[in-house]
Enzyme design. Structure first.
Site, short mmCIF file in Angstrom:
data_model
loop_
_atom_site.label_atom_id
_atom_site.label_comp_id
_atom_site.label_asym_id
_atom_site.label_seq_id
_atom_site.Cartn_x
_atom_site.Cartn_y
_atom_site.Cartn_z
N ASP A 205 0.84 -1.20 0.00
CA ASP A 205 0.00 0.00 0.00
C ASP A 205 0.88 1.26 0.00
O ASP A 205 1.88 1.32 0.73
CB ASP A 205 -0.87 -0.03 1.27
CG ASP A 205 -1.99 0.99 1.25
OD1 ASP A 205 -2.84 0.91 0.35
OD2 ASP A 205 -2.01 1.85 2.16
N GLU A 278 1.63 -0.27 -4.83
CA GLU A 278 0.81 0.87 -5.23
C GLU A 278 1.69 2.11 -5.20
O GLU A 278 2.24 2.47 -4.16
CB GLU A 278 -0.35 1.06 -4.24
CG GLU A 278 -1.23 2.21 -4.65
CD GLU A 278 -2.12 2.72 -3.54
OE1 GLU A 278 -3.19 3.26 -3.85
OE2 GLU A 278 -1.74 2.61 -2.35
C1 NOJ Z 1 -4.45 3.05 -0.78
C2 NOJ Z 1 -5.62 2.13 -0.67
O1 NOJ Z 1 -5.83 1.53 -1.92
C3 NOJ Z 1 -6.79 2.96 -0.20
O2 NOJ Z 1 -7.99 2.24 -0.27
C4 NOJ Z 1 -6.50 3.44 1.19
O3 NOJ Z 1 -7.52 4.34 1.59
C5 NOJ Z 1 -5.16 4.16 1.27
N1 NOJ Z 1 -4.13 3.53 0.52
C6 NOJ Z 1 -4.68 4.23 2.68
O4 NOJ Z 1 -4.27 2.95 3.09
#
Ligand code: NOJ
Length: 539
Positions: A205, A278
Site C-alpha cells: 500500500d 501501489e
Molecule cells: C491506498 C488504498 O488503496 C486505499 O484504499 C486506502 O484508503 C489508502 N491507501 C490508505 O491505506
C-alpha cells in the site's frame, strides 16, 4: 507447447483483485468474508481462468478506512473469519493452481493498534519512535504544511504529550516511522508471518509514501491546483506539490528490505514470491526506480497511467510506449484499468468502451490486474452522497459482487441485507445471467484470458504501435513463432484497418473468431479484433 516456460509466474499471470467485504458473504452478516472468497475459487480459477488473486485487507480493523486502518497486522478480523479460514483459502487456492497475494500496509496502522496506543502514551515510551511525532511549528500549529489525502492538515495534535503525529490519511491512521530500525524489524516480521502462512506475494500500500523528509520541510504550494476529476482524492491534495511528504530516496532502501525477505522465502521454499506496489501516477523515470537498481525493488510497481489517460488512440499509445521506454533492463511491464479507489471504467468512460478496454488490458505486453466485477462490465453503483460510508465516495465502486439474478444477487444467505445495496439490474449484470449469454462481457473476458494464456505472442511477444485510422489503436505483438495484430476502434464510426499481411481473426470484441484469411478489418463503432498474421508471408 509450454508457452510460458521461460517466464516467471507473475509475468504470465492475470491477477484478480478481490475486495473481501464485497465479494461473497458466507457468515450471513452482510459483509463478505474469507470463507466467501474460498467458496468462489472455482469461479476465479476455472470459470474466469485467472492465475492469482490479490486480497484487499482482512486484518483486525476499526474499519475507518475499510481495512486499511489495521489494529493487528498478524491476525484476521472476525468480520472476515479466522486465521484457520485464511489457511483454508490458501490451501484451496493452491490446490487449484491459484496464487494468493496479500495487501501489506506498511505506511500506517490504526490508532487502535497497541503499537500506537503505547507510542502516544508518553514521549518516553519505547515505541514512541515507531510513529512520526513532531513538535508544533515555532509559532504554534502543525510542524509543516503537508496535507492529508482525506483532506486538511496531515498533522494531528495530541494534547496528552503536546506533539503532533503524522497521519497522511484519516486521523485514525497514524503513519509508521520507517526510519526506526525497530519498527522496520517489526513490519518485516509481519511479512514473514504471512509468507509462512502461504502467501505468494504482497501488494504494498502507498509504497511511495514510506519515507518522508527527515525535517518535515514544507511542500511547495501550487499556484493552480490540478483538479484531476477522475480521481477520488480529496481536493486539498492537489493544492501542493507532494515533494517532501513522500518519495524520499530511502523509500527504495525500505522496499529492498521487503524484497530481501521475499527472495529469502522464495529461495528457501523454491516458490517465487512477488511484490506489487501501489505507487501514484508519477513521471516515468521516478516510477522506474521502484524496480530497484539491481532488480532489488518491487517486480510489479503498479502502472496506473491508463486509469487516468485520455481514452484516445494517441494518448493510450503514448502511455504504453512511455512504459516500454521507461522499463529498466529485464524489468516487466504491468497494466491496470480499475481498482477499489477509482471509479469503474464503465462509469468513467461509458459502457460502450468496456469491451475494447477488456481487449486492451488482456493483449498488452505486461501483467494485467483486473478488479472484481470488471469482468462483468460493471459500472459504479451511485449512492446518494449523504449515504456514503467512505468520505471520498469510494463505496460506489465497491458494491457487492452480483453472482445470481435473484434478490440480493447471491452475495450472502437469502434475506440478509448486504453492507452496500446490490446492483438493481441483476437480471442482466450477474455472473449467472452473463454465463448464459454467449455474447456477454463475462464470456468475452473468459475468451480473452484463455486466448492470452495460449498465445506466445500475447504472453511474451514484443510490442509495437502500428499507424492506423485516426480512431483506431493498433499494435503488433510478436515472437519468432507468432505475430498478432490488435486493432481497437475507439470511436463512434466504422473504421477500416488494412492488415500488413493476410490474417485470421482469433477473437473480436463480440466474442467471435473466424478461420477465413482476410486482408483488412472493417470494425464497427467501439469494437476491436485480435488477428493472427500469416508468418509465412513475412519478408
Ligand atoms: C491506498 C488504498 O488503496 C486505499 O484504499 C486506502 O484508503 C489508502 N491507501 C490508505 O491505506
Amino acid at each position: 507447447m509450454a508457452v510460458n516456460a521461460a517466464r516467471k509466474w507473475w509475468q504470465t499471470a492475470v491477477i484478480y483483485e478481490v475486495y473481501p467485504r464485497s465479494f461473497a458473504d458466507v457468515s450471513g452478516d452482510g459483509v463478505g468474508d474469507l470463507a466467501g472468497v474460498t467458496s468462489k475459487l472455482d469461479y476465479i480459477a476455472n470459470t474466469l481462468g485467472v492465475d492469482a488473486i490479490w486480497l484487499c485487507p482482512f486484518y483486525p480493523s476499526p474499519q475507518v478506512d475499510f481495512g486499511y486502518d489495521v489494529s493487528d497486522f498478524t491476525a484476521v478480523d472476525p468480520v472476515y473469519g479466522t486465521l484457520g479460514d485464511w489457511d483454508t483459502l490458501v490451501r484451496e487456492a493452491h490446490g487449484r493452481g491459484l496464487r494468493v497475494i496479500i495487501d501489506y500496509i506498511p505506511n500506517h496502522s490504526s490508532d487502535q493498534h497497541p503499537w500506537f496506543t503505547g507510542s502516544r502514551s508518553s514521549r518516553d515510551h519505547p515505541r514512541r519512535g515507531w510513529y512520526v511525532w513532531a513538535d508544533p511549528a515555532p509559532g504554534g500549529g502543525p510542524p509543516s504544511n503537508w496535507t492529508s489525502e482525506m483532506g486538511g492538515s496531515a498533522w494531528q495534535f495530541d494534547a496528552a504529550t503536546g506533539q503532533y503525529y503524522l497521519r497522511s490519511f484519516h486521523p485514525e491512521q497514524p503513519d509508521l516511522n520507517w526510519r526506526s530500525p525497530a519498527l522496520r524489524d517489526a513490519m518485516l516480521g509481519v511479512l514473514g508471518f504471512w509468507l509462512s502462512h502461504g502467501a505468494d506475494g504482497i501488494r504494498i500500500d502507498v509504497a511511495h509514501m514510506l519515507a518522508k523528509h527527515p525535517r518535515f520541510a514544507d511542500n511547495p504550494v501550487r499556484e493552480q491546483p490540478l483538479r484531476n476529476l477522475t480521481d477520488r482524492q480529496h481536493p486539498d491534495f492537489d493544492t501542493q506539490e507532494h515533494l517532501n511528504d513522500r518519495l524520499q530516496p530511502e523509500v527504495h532502501e525500505y522496499l529492498a528490505m521487503m524484497r530481501h525477505v521475499l527472495d529469502d522465502w522464495s529461495r528457501r521454499t523454491g516458490r517465487e514470491r512477488v511484490a506489487m506496489a501501489e505507487v501514484e501516477v508519477m513521471p516515468w523515470d521516478t516510477w522506474s526506480r521502484f524496480f530497484g537498481q539491481r532488480d532489488d525493488g518491487v517486480q510489479l510497481p503498479f502502472n496506473f497511467q491508463l486509469i487516468e489517460a485520455e481514452w484516445s488512440p494517441a494518448a493510450l499509445a503514448a502511455s504504453i510506449e512511455g512504459q516500454e521506454a521507461a522499463l529498466p533492463l529485464g524489468a516487466w511491464p504491468n497494466y491496470v484499468l480499475q481498482n477499489h479507489d477509482r471509479p469503474r471504467l464503465a462509469t468513467r468512460l461509458g459502457r460502450e468502451h468496456v469491451r475494447n478496454a477488456a481487449m486492451l488490458l488482456l493483449t498488452l505486453r505486461g501483467t494485467p490486474t483486473l478488479y472484481y466485477g470488471e469482468e462483468l462490465g460493471l459500472g459504479d453503483l451511485p449512492a446518494a452522497r449523504d449515504r456514503w460510508l467512505d468520505p471520498l465516495g469510494r463505496d460506489e465502486s465497491r458494491a457487492p459482487m452480483p453472482w445470481t439474478s435473484g434478490s440480493g444477487g447471491g452475495f450472502g444467505p437469502a434475506g440478509v441485507s448486504s453492507w452496500l445495496p446490490p446492483y438493481p439490474d441483476l437480471g442482466t449484470v450477474s455472473v449467472e445471467a452473463q454465463l448464459r449469454d454467449p455474447g456477454s462481457v463475462l464470456n468475452l473476458y473468459r475468451s480473452l484470458i484463455a486466448l492470452r494464456q495460449a498465445s506466445p505472442a500475447l504472453l511474451a511477444g514484443s510490442y509495437e504501435t502500428v499507424r492506423a485510422a485516426s480512431a483506431c489503436l493498433c499494435y503488433l505483438r510478436s515472437t519468432d513463432e507468432q505475430q498478432v495484430l490488435v486493432a481497437l476502434n475507439l470511436g463512434p464510426g466504422r473504421a477500416e484497418v488494412e492488415l500488413p499481411r493476410l490474417g485470421r481473426v482469433l477473437l473480436d470484441t463480440y466474442g467471435r473468431c473466424e478461420q477465413a484469411p482476410r486482408t483488412h478489418l472493417d470494425l464497427p463503432p467501439y469494437s476491436g479484433a485480435i488477428v493472427e498474421l500469416d508468418l509465412s508471408q513475412r519478408s
